[in-house]
Design a protein around this motif. Sequence first.
Motif, PDB file in Angstrom:
ATOM      1  N   PHE A  59       0.825  -1.128  -0.034  1.00  0.00           N
ATOM      2  CA  PHE A  59      -0.239  -0.028  -0.020  1.00  0.00           C
ATOM      3  C   PHE A  59       0.984   1.001  -0.030  1.00  0.00           C
ATOM      4  CE2 PHE A  59      -2.819  -3.101   1.413  1.00  0.00           C
ATOM      5  CZ  PHE A  59      -4.266  -2.947   0.846  1.00  0.00           C
ATOM      6  N   VAL A 110      -0.472  -0.482  -5.458  1.00  0.00           N
ATOM      7  CA  VAL A 110      -1.624  -0.298  -5.053  1.00  0.00           C
ATOM      8  C   VAL A 110      -2.019   1.255  -4.969  1.00  0.00           C
ATOM      9  CG1 VAL A 110      -3.793  -1.078  -3.784  1.00  0.00           C
ATOM     10  CG2 VAL A 110      -1.961  -2.373  -4.122  1.00  0.00           C
ATOM     11  N   SER A 111      -2.553   1.732  -5.681  1.00  0.00           N
ATOM     12  CA  SER A 111      -3.100   3.118  -5.519  1.00  0.00           C
ATOM     13  C   SER A 111      -4.404   3.155  -4.745  1.00  0.00           C
ATOM     14  CB  SER A 111      -3.443   3.798  -6.782  1.00  0.00           C
ATOM     15  OG  SER A 111      -4.664   3.396  -7.511  1.00  0.00           O
ATOM     16  N   ARG A 112      -4.366   4.636  -3.890  1.00  0.00           N
ATOM     17  CA  ARG A 112      -5.621   4.649  -3.193  1.00  0.00           C
ATOM     18  C   ARG A 112      -6.833   4.499  -3.860  1.00  0.00           C
ATOM     19  NH1 ARG A 112      -6.298   7.693   1.756  1.00  0.00           N
ATOM     20  NH2 ARG A 112      -3.879   8.458   1.746  1.00  0.00           N
ATOM     21  N   SER A 131      -7.879   1.024  -4.507  1.00  0.00           N
ATOM     22  CA  SER A 131      -7.784  -0.154  -3.493  1.00  0.00           C
ATOM     23  C   SER A 131      -9.215  -0.301  -3.014  1.00  0.00           C
ATOM     24  CB  SER A 131      -6.992   0.168  -2.418  1.00  0.00           C
ATOM     25  OG  SER A 131      -7.441   1.429  -1.761  1.00  0.00           O
ATOM     26  N   PRO A 132      -9.748  -1.446  -2.431  1.00  0.00           N
ATOM     27  CA  PRO A 132     -11.109  -1.199  -1.851  1.00  0.00           C
ATOM     28  C   PRO A 132     -11.111  -0.164  -0.829  1.00  0.00           C
ATOM     29  CG  PRO A 132     -10.152  -3.589  -1.957  1.00  0.00           C
ATOM     30  CD  PRO A 132      -9.111  -2.450  -2.139  1.00  0.00           C
ATOM     31  N   PHE A 146      -9.955  -0.605   2.742  1.00  0.00           N
ATOM     32  CA  PHE A 146      -8.605  -0.935   2.826  1.00  0.00           C
ATOM     33  C   PHE A 146      -7.512   0.708   3.035  1.00  0.00           C
ATOM     34  CE2 PHE A 146      -8.491  -5.315   1.555  1.00  0.00           C
ATOM     35  CZ  PHE A 146      -8.230  -5.823   2.978  1.00  0.00           C
ATOM     36  N   ARG A 147      -8.519   1.608   2.374  1.00  0.00           N
ATOM     37  CA  ARG A 147      -7.731   3.019   2.227  1.00  0.00           C
ATOM     38  C   ARG A 147      -7.248   3.528   3.422  1.00  0.00           C
ATOM     39  NH1 ARG A 147     -12.221   5.083  -1.927  1.00  0.00           N
ATOM     40  NH2 ARG A 147     -11.985   3.691  -3.767  1.00  0.00           N
TER      41      ARG A 147
END
Length: 280
Positions: free
Chosen positions: A194, A199-201, A204-205, A208-209
């Motif tokens: 992350f 994985v970009s903000r 991502s789900p 998970f941010r």
Amino acid sequence: VAEMQGRDAQGLRLRKRAAPLSTQVQAVLGRKVRTTFRNPLAGGLTVLLPCVMGTLLGSVFQGIGDKIFLQQTSFFFILVTGSCFQSMGFMAELVSERTYMKYETSEALYDESVLALANFAVDVPLALLGASLQICIAFTFSGMAHSLFWTIFGWTLLVFFVYDSLFACVAAFAPDAQLAQLLATPCLTIFMLFNGFCVSRGGSPPWFRWIFDISPNFHAMQSIITSVAAAEGTDAVNYTEMLGYKAGQEETALVVMVGSIVVLRLLQIVGLKFFNHIQK
């Protein structure tokens, strides 16, 4: 006994440890220095191996500063990620030293925080020197603009300090060296994943941010890439926005990362003091 009770009644209470704090620090720190330099090969490898890695990374990304911004982001990712591992090799030694410390503190020879201070004063500078040389060598090969050096160097070193604190904290709580490695690996993997690049903000789900807000890798990558993009031009800025990076977040990043270091160091002392007691 009567004399001791009389002294206690007069306000002269006996201390838990006979030696003052300065004597404790001098004794434990002196022993740490002697045992470290007794094995110069281990200390030398702590500095030499990062130099080799810096040369390898620099060779792979040689001249990357003259290429397009999209290609440069891989260099920043590898550089930040490499600083995460500098102190991981000390975890087994920290667990071993903690075992001896438990025997000695059970005899009230010194306070647990003194060992944490001794490790910080000896192990961290060695690992820091190695990390600094790795960054400098890789940067020299890269051909990046000299004006960007302190930005890249500073944020990458800050990542090193966060993970050094994390590994020391885990080593203080874990029962043994093997479990310490197992506990540290998921934290390392999650923060590396992350970071906004893998994985970009936005990609991502939603649940998970929140990890991005506490990920040292994300904050370092964001601060480095937005600074470099500002010097590269509009296309680079647009690319950073697509990754979810925002400019002007350096103050937030500094608060999060320095705060993490302080919290992890305090937790390290708690772990050393209240966990993994010797069973007599």
